[in-house]
Write an enzyme that holds these catalytic residues in place. Sequence first.
Site, PDB file in Angstrom:
ATOM      1  N   LYS A   5      -8.585   7.000   5.734  1.00  0.00           N
ATOM      2  CA  LYS A   5      -7.393   6.244   5.323  1.00  0.00           C
ATOM      3  C   LYS A   5      -7.767   5.036   4.474  1.00  0.00           C
ATOM      4  O   LYS A   5      -8.625   4.232   4.884  1.00  0.00           O
ATOM      5  CB  LYS A   5      -6.591   5.804   6.556  1.00  0.00           C
ATOM      6  CG  LYS A   5      -5.893   6.972   7.221  1.00  0.00           C
ATOM      7  CD  LYS A   5      -4.970   6.514   8.332  1.00  0.00           C
ATOM      8  CE  LYS A   5      -4.232   7.713   8.912  1.00  0.00           C
ATOM      9  NZ  LYS A   5      -3.414   7.350  10.062  1.00  0.00           N
ATOM     10  N   THR A  34       1.426  10.230   3.687  1.00  0.00           N
ATOM     11  CA  THR A  34       0.716  11.305   2.985  1.00  0.00           C
ATOM     12  C   THR A  34      -0.612  11.633   3.659  1.00  0.00           C
ATOM     13  O   THR A  34      -1.247  12.621   3.293  1.00  0.00           O
ATOM     14  CB  THR A  34       0.484  10.927   1.506  1.00  0.00           C
ATOM     15  OG1 THR A  34       0.241   9.527   1.428  1.00  0.00           O
ATOM     16  CG2 THR A  34       1.678  11.287   0.646  1.00  0.00           C
ATOM     17  N   GLU A  89      -0.235  -3.324   4.629  1.00  0.00           N
ATOM     18  CA  GLU A  89      -1.360  -2.380   4.668  1.00  0.00           C
ATOM     19  C   GLU A  89      -1.466  -1.682   6.015  1.00  0.00           C
ATOM     20  O   GLU A  89      -1.191  -2.303   7.049  1.00  0.00           O
ATOM     21  CB  GLU A  89      -2.679  -3.149   4.446  1.00  0.00           C
ATOM     22  CG  GLU A  89      -3.334  -2.945   3.103  1.00  0.00           C
ATOM     23  CD  GLU A  89      -3.830  -1.537   2.839  1.00  0.00           C
ATOM     24  OE1 GLU A  89      -3.906  -0.729   3.773  1.00  0.00           O
ATOM     25  OE2 GLU A  89      -4.151  -1.252   1.685  1.00  0.00           O
ATOM     26  N   ASP A  90      -1.894  -0.418   5.997  1.00  0.00           N
ATOM     27  CA  ASP A  90      -2.098   0.301   7.262  1.00  0.00           C
ATOM     28  C   ASP A  90      -3.572   0.551   7.558  1.00  0.00           C
ATOM     29  O   ASP A  90      -3.883   1.102   8.613  1.00  0.00           O
ATOM     30  CB  ASP A  90      -1.385   1.664   7.228  1.00  0.00           C
ATOM     31  CG  ASP A  90      -2.093   2.634   6.306  1.00  0.00           C
ATOM     32  OD1 ASP A  90      -2.378   2.252   5.142  1.00  0.00           O
ATOM     33  OD2 ASP A  90      -2.405   3.761   6.738  1.00  0.00           O
ATOM     34  N   LYS A 121     -11.055  -0.773  -1.960  1.00  0.00           N
ATOM     35  CA  LYS A 121     -10.860  -1.608  -0.777  1.00  0.00           C
ATOM     36  C   LYS A 121     -12.058  -1.355   0.160  1.00  0.00           C
ATOM     37  O   LYS A 121     -12.472  -0.197   0.258  1.00  0.00           O
ATOM     38  CB  LYS A 121      -9.560  -1.232  -0.041  1.00  0.00           C
ATOM     39  CG  LYS A 121      -8.297  -1.351  -0.881  1.00  0.00           C
ATOM     40  CD  LYS A 121      -7.132  -0.655  -0.185  1.00  0.00           C
ATOM     41  CE  LYS A 121      -5.916  -0.578  -1.088  1.00  0.00           C
ATOM     42  NZ  LYS A 121      -4.806   0.198  -0.502  1.00  0.00           N
ATOM     43  N   SER A 137      -2.588   0.645  -4.293  1.00  0.00           N
ATOM     44  CA  SER A 137      -3.030   1.831  -3.553  1.00  0.00           C
ATOM     45  C   SER A 137      -4.360   2.350  -4.087  1.00  0.00           C
ATOM     46  O   SER A 137      -4.651   2.220  -5.268  1.00  0.00           O
ATOM     47  CB  SER A 137      -1.962   2.922  -3.696  1.00  0.00           C
ATOM     48  OG  SER A 137      -2.455   4.176  -3.310  1.00  0.00           O
ATOM     49  N   ALA A 138      -5.138   2.987  -3.205  1.00  0.00           N
ATOM     50  CA  ALA A 138      -6.393   3.622  -3.622  1.00  0.00           C
ATOM     51  C   ALA A 138      -6.134   4.978  -4.284  1.00  0.00           C
ATOM     52  O   ALA A 138      -7.019   5.555  -4.915  1.00  0.00           O
ATOM     53  CB  ALA A 138      -7.290   3.818  -2.406  1.00  0.00           C
ATOM     54  N   ASP A 193       0.872  -1.162   0.000  1.00  0.00           N
ATOM     55  CA  ASP A 193       0.000   0.000   0.000  1.00  0.00           C
ATOM     56  C   ASP A 193       0.928   1.237   0.000  1.00  0.00           C
ATOM     57  O   ASP A 193       2.132   1.099   0.269  1.00  0.00           O
ATOM     58  CB  ASP A 193      -0.874  -0.043   1.262  1.00  0.00           C
ATOM     59  CG  ASP A 193      -1.713   1.188   1.446  1.00  0.00           C
ATOM     60  OD1 ASP A 193      -2.420   1.565   0.502  1.00  0.00           O
ATOM     61  OD2 ASP A 193      -1.658   1.790   2.542  1.00  0.00           O
ATOM     62  N   LEU A 194       0.407   2.404  -0.321  1.00  0.00           N
ATOM     63  CA  LEU A 194       1.271   3.594  -0.361  1.00  0.00           C
ATOM     64  C   LEU A 194       1.149   4.441   0.905  1.00  0.00           C
ATOM     65  O   LEU A 194       2.048   4.469   1.749  1.00  0.00           O
ATOM     66  CB  LEU A 194       0.937   4.435  -1.603  1.00  0.00           C
ATOM     67  CG  LEU A 194       1.757   5.710  -1.761  1.00  0.00           C
ATOM     68  CD1 LEU A 194       3.219   5.402  -2.036  1.00  0.00           C
ATOM     69  CD2 LEU A 194       1.188   6.578  -2.882  1.00  0.00           C
ATOM     70  N   ASP A 195      -0.006   5.094   1.029  1.00  0.00           N
ATOM     71  CA  ASP A 195      -0.198   6.030   2.130  1.00  0.00           C
ATOM     72  C   ASP A 195      -0.256   5.287   3.465  1.00  0.00           C
ATOM     73  O   ASP A 195      -1.102   4.412   3.652  1.00  0.00           O
ATOM     74  CB  ASP A 195      -1.499   6.810   1.893  1.00  0.00           C
ATOM     75  CG  ASP A 195      -1.815   7.753   3.024  1.00  0.00           C
ATOM     76  OD1 ASP A 195      -0.878   8.174   3.729  1.00  0.00           O
ATOM     77  OD2 ASP A 195      -2.994   8.064   3.220  1.00  0.00           O
TER      78      ASP A 195
HETATM   79  P1  B16 Z   1      -6.115  10.343  -3.934  1.00  0.00           P
HETATM   80  P2  B16 Z   1      -3.575   4.277   0.045  1.00  0.00           P
HETATM   81  C1  B16 Z   1      -5.332   6.289  -0.082  1.00  0.00           C
HETATM   82  O1  B16 Z   1      -4.031   5.791  -0.296  1.00  0.00           O
HETATM   83  C2  B16 Z   1      -5.364   7.168   1.150  1.00  0.00           C
HETATM   84  O2  B16 Z   1      -5.101   6.387   2.311  1.00  0.00           O
HETATM   85  C3  B16 Z   1      -6.714   7.799   1.274  1.00  0.00           C
HETATM   86  O3  B16 Z   1      -6.757   8.646   2.412  1.00  0.00           O
HETATM   87  C4  B16 Z   1      -7.010   8.611   0.013  1.00  0.00           C
HETATM   88  O4  B16 Z   1      -8.283   9.207   0.089  1.00  0.00           O
HETATM   89  C5  B16 Z   1      -6.924   7.672  -1.186  1.00  0.00           C
HETATM   90  O5  B16 Z   1      -5.634   7.079  -1.230  1.00  0.00           O
HETATM   91  C6  B16 Z   1      -7.182   8.392  -2.496  1.00  0.00           C
HETATM   92  O6  B16 Z   1      -6.130   9.275  -2.721  1.00  0.00           O
HETATM   93  O7  B16 Z   1      -7.026  11.448  -3.566  1.00  0.00           O
HETATM   94  O8  B16 Z   1      -4.658  10.716  -4.036  1.00  0.00           O
HETATM   95  O9  B16 Z   1      -6.577   9.594  -5.180  1.00  0.00           O
HETATM   96  O10 B16 Z   1      -3.522   4.189   1.541  1.00  0.00           O
HETATM   97  O11 B16 Z   1      -4.571   3.320  -0.580  1.00  0.00           O
HETATM   98  O12 B16 Z   1      -2.222   4.226  -0.602  1.00  0.00           O
HETATM   99 MG    MG Z   2      -2.830   3.179   3.326  1.00  0.00          MG
END
Ligand code: B16
Ligand code: MG
Length: 218
Positions: A45, A17, A169-170, A145, A114-115, A9-11
């Site tokens: 998140k 972030t 994953e967090d 997810k 990542s989302a 996962d990224l964030d």
């Molecule tokens: P964006 P992850 C997610 O990243 C974030 O945790 C979530 O807070 C955010 O809304 C989502 O990405 C969408 O991000 O606005 O940059 O498309 O944890 O899945 O890496």
């Molecule tokens: Mg995350």
Amino acid sequence: MNTTGFIFDLDGVIVDTAKYHYLAWKKLADELGIEFTKEDNEQFKGVSRKRCLEILLEMGGRSVSQEQFDAWMVEKNEDYLAHIEKMDASEILPDVAKVLEHLKSNKTPIALGSASKNARPILEKVKLLSYFDTIVDGNSVSKAKPDPEVFLIAAQQLNVAPDRCVVFEDAVAGIAAANAAEMVSIGIGESDVLHEADHNFTDFTEIDLTFLDALANK
Ligand code: B16
Ligand code: MG
């Protein structure tokens, strides 16, 4: 021996972030007169941008036109992009680069799951893009997810069977997605929150490389 794939996962796993997402959502919430705290940000998140705005508007008891909704999505993202513009490799979370380097040196397939629709520019900013054999992000999935789609696409693109994949994953929704994909789930963060994970660590400094080798060779 079958190959094992590692999906990150990224964030909250590679970089924090979430603090920039919070600042951007807080700015919009203030404009709209909706109270929004760091605790509220927890439920954002791992959740898609669209769903985050829906939750924010639900919190404020607001219902708006599609046009206005789309405009606020753009406004939030532009503000977020201004924050991530300043990111560099110093923002990589502790020992993440060490783990990526170890996996890469063993020629282990590595994916991002990542989302975020901004995953690629963030990886470029922190200079980690070259570690990833494939990037599956918010631009490539139709189901967010806890649906396992993001991780199943990653496994397919790595050419690794889902039950041979390990996911870091967090977010609770991310652990649920990894479990639904029948992958090994590793929770990064608070173990009481991520109690459905197969393994739990506070962060990567707690992960021994021999543990990863054992997972890869099982
Ligand atoms: P964006 P992850 C997610 O990243 C974030 O945790 C979530 O807070 C955010 O809304 C989502 O990405 C969408 O991000 O606005 O940059 O498309 O944890 O899945 O890496
Ligand atoms: Mg995350």
